[in-house]
Design a protein around this motif. Structure first.
Motif, PDB file in Angstrom:
ATOM      1  N   LYS A   1       5.739   9.563  -9.198  1.00  0.00           N
ATOM      2  CA  LYS A   1       5.448   8.406 -10.039  1.00  0.00           C
ATOM      3  C   LYS A   1       5.152   7.210  -9.149  1.00  0.00           C
ATOM      4  O   LYS A   1       5.865   6.966  -8.177  1.00  0.00           O
ATOM      5  CB  LYS A   1       6.666   8.118 -10.923  1.00  0.00           C
ATOM      6  N   VAL A   2       4.104   6.490  -9.489  1.00  0.00           N
ATOM      7  CA  VAL A   2       3.840   5.220  -8.819  1.00  0.00           C
ATOM      8  C   VAL A   2       4.022   4.133  -9.869  1.00  0.00           C
ATOM      9  O   VAL A   2       3.367   4.152 -10.911  1.00  0.00           O
ATOM     10  CB  VAL A   2       2.411   5.166  -8.240  1.00  0.00           C
TER      11      VAL A   2
ATOM     12  N   VAL B   1      -4.932  -4.190  -9.582  1.00  0.00           N
ATOM     13  CA  VAL B   1      -4.297  -3.010  -8.990  1.00  0.00           C
ATOM     14  C   VAL B   1      -5.326  -1.928  -8.728  1.00  0.00           C
ATOM     15  O   VAL B   1      -6.226  -1.708  -9.532  1.00  0.00           O
ATOM     16  CB  VAL B   1      -3.233  -2.453  -9.983  1.00  0.00           C
ATOM     17  N   LYS B   2      -5.193  -1.271  -7.592  1.00  0.00           N
ATOM     18  CA  LYS B   2      -6.044  -0.126  -7.310  1.00  0.00           C
ATOM     19  C   LYS B   2      -5.127   1.097  -7.159  1.00  0.00           C
ATOM     20  O   LYS B   2      -4.350   1.172  -6.215  1.00  0.00           O
ATOM     21  CB  LYS B   2      -6.806  -0.379  -6.008  1.00  0.00           C
ATOM     22  N   CYS B   3      -5.181   1.994  -8.102  1.00  0.00           N
ATOM     23  CA  CYS B   3      -4.351   3.193  -8.003  1.00  0.00           C
ATOM     24  C   CYS B   3      -5.223   4.424  -8.235  1.00  0.00           C
ATOM     25  O   CYS B   3      -5.770   4.590  -9.328  1.00  0.00           O
ATOM     26  CB  CYS B   3      -3.221   3.168  -9.037  1.00  0.00           C
TER      27      CYS B   3
ATOM     28  N   GLY C   1      -2.731  -6.849  -6.178  1.00  0.00           N
ATOM     29  CA  GLY C   1      -3.230  -6.423  -4.875  1.00  0.00           C
ATOM     30  C   GLY C   1      -2.654  -5.078  -4.454  1.00  0.00           C
ATOM     31  O   GLY C   1      -2.839  -4.636  -3.315  1.00  0.00           O
ATOM     32  N   THR C   2      -1.969  -4.409  -5.369  1.00  0.00           N
ATOM     33  CA  THR C   2      -1.403  -3.089  -5.064  1.00  0.00           C
ATOM     34  C   THR C   2      -2.509  -2.084  -4.788  1.00  0.00           C
ATOM     35  O   THR C   2      -3.522  -2.070  -5.471  1.00  0.00           O
ATOM     36  CB  THR C   2      -0.551  -2.602  -6.261  1.00  0.00           C
ATOM     37  N   ASP C   3      -2.298  -1.283  -3.770  1.00  0.00           N
ATOM     38  CA  ASP C   3      -3.240  -0.209  -3.461  1.00  0.00           C
ATOM     39  C   ASP C   3      -2.429   1.080  -3.332  1.00  0.00           C
ATOM     40  O   ASP C   3      -1.727   1.283  -2.349  1.00  0.00           O
ATOM     41  CB  ASP C   3      -3.983  -0.542  -2.164  1.00  0.00           C
TER      42      ASP C   3
ATOM     43  N   THR D   1       0.839  -1.195   0.000  1.00  0.00           N
ATOM     44  CA  THR D   1       0.000   0.000   0.000  1.00  0.00           C
ATOM     45  C   THR D   1       0.877   1.249   0.000  1.00  0.00           C
ATOM     46  O   THR D   1       1.850   1.325   0.751  1.00  0.00           O
ATOM     47  CB  THR D   1      -0.851   0.025   1.295  1.00  0.00           C
ATOM     48  N   SER D   2       0.553   2.219  -0.838  1.00  0.00           N
ATOM     49  CA  SER D   2       1.247   3.501  -0.736  1.00  0.00           C
ATOM     50  C   SER D   2       0.235   4.644  -0.750  1.00  0.00           C
ATOM     51  O   SER D   2      -0.734   4.618  -1.488  1.00  0.00           O
ATOM     52  CB  SER D   2       2.256   3.676  -1.872  1.00  0.00           C
TER      53      SER D   2
END
Lengths: 245, 283
Positions: A142-143, A182-184, A151-153, A122-123
């Motif tokens: 930048k992400v 991914v959830k961004c 599963g990135t958030d 998570t970030s």
């Protein structure tokens, strides 16, 4: 974001809005490497406040389930550039909360590159900038989500408030995604204080300067929500804000 | 108490008010009704001093009356004239209740509030991150300072806020939330009335305070207006589309505003007539 021996130029993307004249005497910068072992937590607050200028370059590596909470309060009269690279292993968590209060012919900038290498990390990035008196406040962020980092958030919330027409804000939130699940979220806005809200507040008896102060305090406070030294950071931010108004 | 004389105003160069005259005496409640686009909200904003609403002619004189118990003994006045710093720098129009006539249009919006004017918004504005309690305490104390009164302490303010919230049946917890954020339409209007109760103005201009209210909320708001403003030393200008609110807040006068002017004035029965026959029969 390669660190060169030579002074960067504007062609270097990460320095396109930098104040190169102010950067020159601070260059080169030593990279501060921080490794947080699996499952551990670290926090850091950076409050550059000197007139001489501040240049920091952090390289943070987060092990599995590790977390890092970075808060930045840039104020004062000099140039400030806080640059951070963070790499996140599985389930790691990275928080960046930054407030930049530019009040004169100065440039304040936060540059970040957050890479999700592992799964379910998570970030959170919250950047709130206020520019008055011709200041320039910048955020380049930048992400990156690596292949397989499902599963990135990740989230980036970037807002800047301009107090006059001479000041400027540059914001460049970027996403680079190579995984599927991914959830961004990213949001970005540059604006002025809401004139409707200012009139509403005035109609209840608040003088314009008090109304402005209340709105800016609330705006800046968003960068420090949940910080370990939240009260101290907030007090320092409000004092810096007070000096600006 | 409020004397509007031949008032003209434009919004973005478009004439909206075209020579509007109206007098509200202390103790009176006046309702202003009228078709869409007649200039009702413009009148409210001009009285409140909203930027972008330009007065092109006429005058507005405001003569607020003193509130009972509001200290202004001769001693204090003497101190003021002798340069007491807490009272220094105040405009002559800002001391509510000296019985002097104020040129309302010459004051900035926050000074009008300090002089005793309250503007209730049709669409109350959301202010994220600023709690109602903080906002209202700062507002009230800014008004009090401008009038040369001592600011209220945190405890004193909370007691007052609790009392007024109970009067309008608004959960006190809602006042701990950011201003109007996440409030329903009805809650926002109720909160407007709580604010009016806390600020205790001499004169209130309420712009469609009844819009968006269900029947129960309408009654609560109506009772709130009566409780706070139905006083011999206060006045109200109630801008509304519907007769319904006037069942709870009985107006002494009803005016019909059309094309920037008052075209008809009557008693409470005029509102019923309008409800029955529409504006066309009158305008």
């Amino acid at each position: 974001m390669a660190i060169a021996e030579h002074l960067p130029t504007r062609r270097d993307e990460a320095f396109r809005y930098a104040d190169l004249a102010a950067l020159a005497p601070l260059w080169p910068v030593a990279v501060e490497a921080i490794a947080v072992p699996a499952g551990e937590h670290r926090a850091l607050s950076i409050v550059p406040n000197g007139d001489a200028g501040t240049l920091r370059e952090l390289a943070i590596s987060l092990g599995k389930g590790a977390s890092f909470d970075l808060r930045v309060l840039s104020a004062g009269a000099g140039y400030a550039r806080i640059s951070v690279r963070a790499e996140l292993a599985d389930r790691a968590s990275f928080t960046l909360g930054a407030a930049q209060l530019g009040s004169g012919a100065q440039t304040l900038e936060v540059v970040s590159e957050v890479t999700h290498l592992g799964r379910d990390a998570t970030s959170r990035q919250v950047v709130r900038s206020v520019a008055g008196g011709g200041a320039s406040v910048n955020y380049l962020g930048k992400v990156k989500v690596a292949r397989g980092a499902d599963g990135t958030d990740g989230s980036q919330s970037v807002r800047a408030m301009l107090l006059d027409r001479q000041s400027s804000a540059n914001a460049k939130p970027e996403l680079e995604i190579f995984a599927d699940d991914v959830k961004c979220a990213h949001g970005c806005a540059v604006g002025e204080l809401d004139s409707q809200a200012l009139f509403y507040m005035a109609s209840r008896g608040l003088p314009p300067e008090t109304a402005k102060r209340l709105m800016l305090q609330a705006f800046v406070a968003e960068a420090f929500v949940g910080a370990e030294g939240e009260d101290e950071l907030l007090a320092a931010a409000l004092a810096a804000l007070e000096a600006m108004l | 108490m409020l004397q509007i004389n031949n008032l003209s105003a434009t919004v973005g160069d478009k004439p909206i008010l075209k020579g509007l005259s109206l007098t509200v005496n202390a103790g009176e409640i006046h309702a202003i009704m009228g078709p869409n686009g007649a200039g009702k909200s413009t009148l409210a904003y001009v009285l409140g001093g909203r930027p972008g609403y330009e007065v092109t002619g006429g005058s507005v004189t405001f003569t607020p009356t003193r509130h009972p118990g509001e200290g202004r003994d001769p001693d204090q006045t003497n101190k003021a004239s002798q340069g007491d710093t807490s009272l220094a720098g105040l405009g002559p129009g800002l001391r509510r209740g000296d019985g002097e006539a104020i040129d309302l249009l010459a004051l900035a919006p926050h000074e009008r509030a300090a002089a005793g004017l309250f503007l209730g918004f049709q669409y109350p504005v959301e202010i994220p991150g600023v709690s109602f309690v903080q906002f209202l305490r700062e507002s009230l104390n800014a008004q009090r300072r401008a009038r040369g009164e001592a600011p209220l302490s945190g405890g004193e303010f909370l007691k007052l806020a609790r009392e007024k919230a109970a009067l309008l049946r608004l959960d006190m917890d809602m006042l701990k939330r950011p201003v109007n954020v996440g409030f329903s339409g009805g809650e926002k209007k109720r909160a407007e009335m709580v604010q009016m109760g806390i600020l205790d103005p001499s004169f209130a201009v309420l712009d469609e305070t009844d819009s968006g209210l269900d029947i129960d909320a309408l009654r609560v708001v109506g009772e709130g207006i009566n409780a706070v403003m139905r006083r011999p030393n206060k006045g109200v200008l109630l801008i509304t589309h519907y007769q319904r609110l006037l069942d709870y807040v009985r107006p002494d006068f009803v005016h019909v505003l059309a094309d920037g002017r008052i075209v008809k004035t009557g008693g409470a029965e005029l509102a019923h007539e309008l409800e029955e026959h529409g504006y066309e029969a009158v305008v």
